[in-house]
Structures are given as structure tokens and as C-alpha cells.
Motif scaffolding. Sequence first.
Motif, short mmCIF file in Angstrom:
data_model
loop_
_atom_site.label_atom_id
_atom_site.label_comp_id
_atom_site.label_asym_id
_atom_site.label_seq_id
_atom_site.Cartn_x
_atom_site.Cartn_y
_atom_site.Cartn_z
N ASP A 137 0.82 -0.95 -0.05
CA ASP A 137 0.32 -0.15 -0.19
C ASP A 137 0.65 1.33 0.03
N ILE A 138 2.22 1.09 1.07
CA ILE A 138 2.74 2.38 0.61
C ILE A 138 3.40 2.21 -0.32
N LYS A 139 4.14 1.58 -0.67
CA LYS A 139 4.77 1.71 -2.52
C LYS A 139 3.65 2.21 -3.75
N ALA A 140 2.49 1.71 -3.66
CA ALA A 140 0.92 2.49 -4.39
C ALA A 140 0.71 3.93 -4.89
N ASP A 141 1.08 4.26 -2.97
CA ASP A 141 0.50 5.53 -2.80
C ASP A 141 2.06 6.44 -3.27
N ALA A 142 3.43 6.17 -3.12
CA ALA A 142 4.39 6.90 -3.23
C ALA A 142 4.77 6.45 -4.84
N ASP A 143 4.08 5.58 -5.65
CA ASP A 143 4.07 5.13 -7.16
C ASP A 143 3.06 6.24 -8.02
N ARG A 144 1.87 6.63 -7.16
CA ARG A 144 1.35 7.70 -7.75
C ARG A 144 1.13 9.16 -7.31
N ASN A 145 2.26 9.07 -6.15
CA ASN A 145 2.63 10.55 -5.92
C ASN A 145 3.93 10.91 -6.74
N VAL A 146 4.27 10.11 -7.45
CA VAL A 146 4.67 10.09 -8.13
C VAL A 146 4.79 10.61 -9.51
N ARG A 147 3.94 9.86 -9.93
CA ARG A 147 2.86 9.66 -11.55
C ARG A 147 2.51 11.51 -11.19
N ARG A 148 1.96 11.44 -10.01
CA ARG A 148 0.75 12.96 -10.09
C ARG A 148 2.15 14.21 -10.16
N ALA A 149 3.42 13.83 -10.00
CA ALA A 149 4.11 14.62 -10.10
C ALA A 149 5.29 14.94 -11.26
N GLU A 150 5.25 13.93 -11.77
CA GLU A 150 5.77 14.05 -13.69
C GLU A 150 4.54 14.81 -14.23
N ASN A 151 3.05 14.63 -13.88
CA ASN A 151 1.64 15.52 -14.53
C ASN A 151 1.31 16.74 -14.49
N ALA A 152 2.63 16.97 -13.39
CA ALA A 152 1.56 18.24 -12.78
C ALA A 152 2.24 19.23 -13.71
N ALA A 153 1.70 20.04 -13.82
CA ALA A 153 1.63 21.59 -15.32
C ALA A 153 2.81 22.38 -14.56
N GLU A 154 3.47 22.81 -15.51
CA GLU A 154 4.21 23.69 -15.44
C GLU A 154 4.00 25.06 -14.91
N PRO A 155 4.40 25.82 -13.92
CA PRO A 155 4.27 27.48 -14.27
C PRO A 155 3.43 28.04 -15.38
N GLY A 156 4.34 28.02 -15.81
CA GLY A 156 3.64 29.25 -17.31
C GLY A 156 2.66 28.72 -18.21
N ASP A 157 2.22 26.49 -17.44
CA ASP A 157 0.95 26.77 -18.34
C ASP A 157 -0.80 27.41 -18.41
N VAL A 158 -0.63 28.63 -16.60
CA VAL A 158 -1.18 29.43 -16.88
C VAL A 158 -2.22 29.88 -17.54
N GLU A 159 -1.46 30.01 -18.65
CA GLU A 159 -2.50 31.07 -19.85
C GLU A 159 -2.49 29.62 -20.66
N ARG A 160 -2.27 28.84 -21.06
CA ARG A 160 -3.17 28.45 -21.40
C ARG A 160 -4.73 27.98 -21.06
N MET A 161 -4.00 27.24 -20.28
CA MET A 161 -6.35 26.96 -18.58
C MET A 161 -7.41 27.86 -19.76
N PRO A 162 -8.51 27.14 -20.10
CA PRO A 162 -9.82 28.07 -19.85
C PRO A 162 -9.99 29.34 -18.41
N PRO A 163 -10.53 30.16 -19.54
CA PRO A 163 -10.33 31.13 -18.82
C PRO A 163 -11.78 30.43 -17.21
N SER A 164 -12.15 31.23 -15.94
CA SER A 164 -13.00 30.20 -14.88
C SER A 164 -14.70 31.25 -15.32
#
Length: 97
Positions: free
Chosen positions: A38-65
Motif C-alpha cells: 500500500d505504501i509503495k502504491a501511494d508513493a508510485d501514485r505521488n511520483v506520477r502526479r509529480a510528473e504530470n504536474a503543470a508547469e507554472p507557465g501553463d496558466v496562460e493556456r488554461m480555460p478562463p474560470s
Amino acid sequence: MATSDMTLVVSISANTAAMAIEALKPGRRISSKDHAADIKADADRNVRRAENAAEPGDVERMPPSPSVALDLLTAGQQPRQQATLDQAQSAYRDLDD
């Protein structure tokens, strides 16, 4: 000096007794191997989230709220009245003219 012993008898339903017993049961125990998995699965999930995290400059490409409007009233204010269907249609006709 005489003392009197008092006994309080309380009756409860079977459902209430079952809920009380369930609350007293110890939690489910899992094996060390399963806990490590379970701990390993959580760690792997966190790594995948970190890899897919948006770059700070991606805000301009986001749809308007969507915009949010608040209609705040003071204590003495009355809420705005809703228009009838005829009034709304008349107002739209006035815009077309």
C-alpha cells in the motif's frame, strides 16, 4: 446510619447494542507485506502526479474560470423582484427596436 444502594437498569435495542459492540472491535489488521505494498502504491501514485504536474507557465493556456456574481443585501434591503415572462419578452423586444 443507613445507606441505600440504588441500581439503574437501562434497556437498549438490539440494533443499538450491535452498534456499540462494533465500535469496540479492534481495527482490521493487515500483514506487513500488504502494508508495504500500500505504501509503495501511494508513493508510485505521488511520483506520477509529480510528473504530470503543470508547469507554472501553463496558466496562460488554461480555460478562463467562470465568473461569480454575489447579490448581497443589507438588513433593510429587499431582494430584487423577478420579472414575469411578459415583462422579459417585452424587454427583449425593446432591445431589438
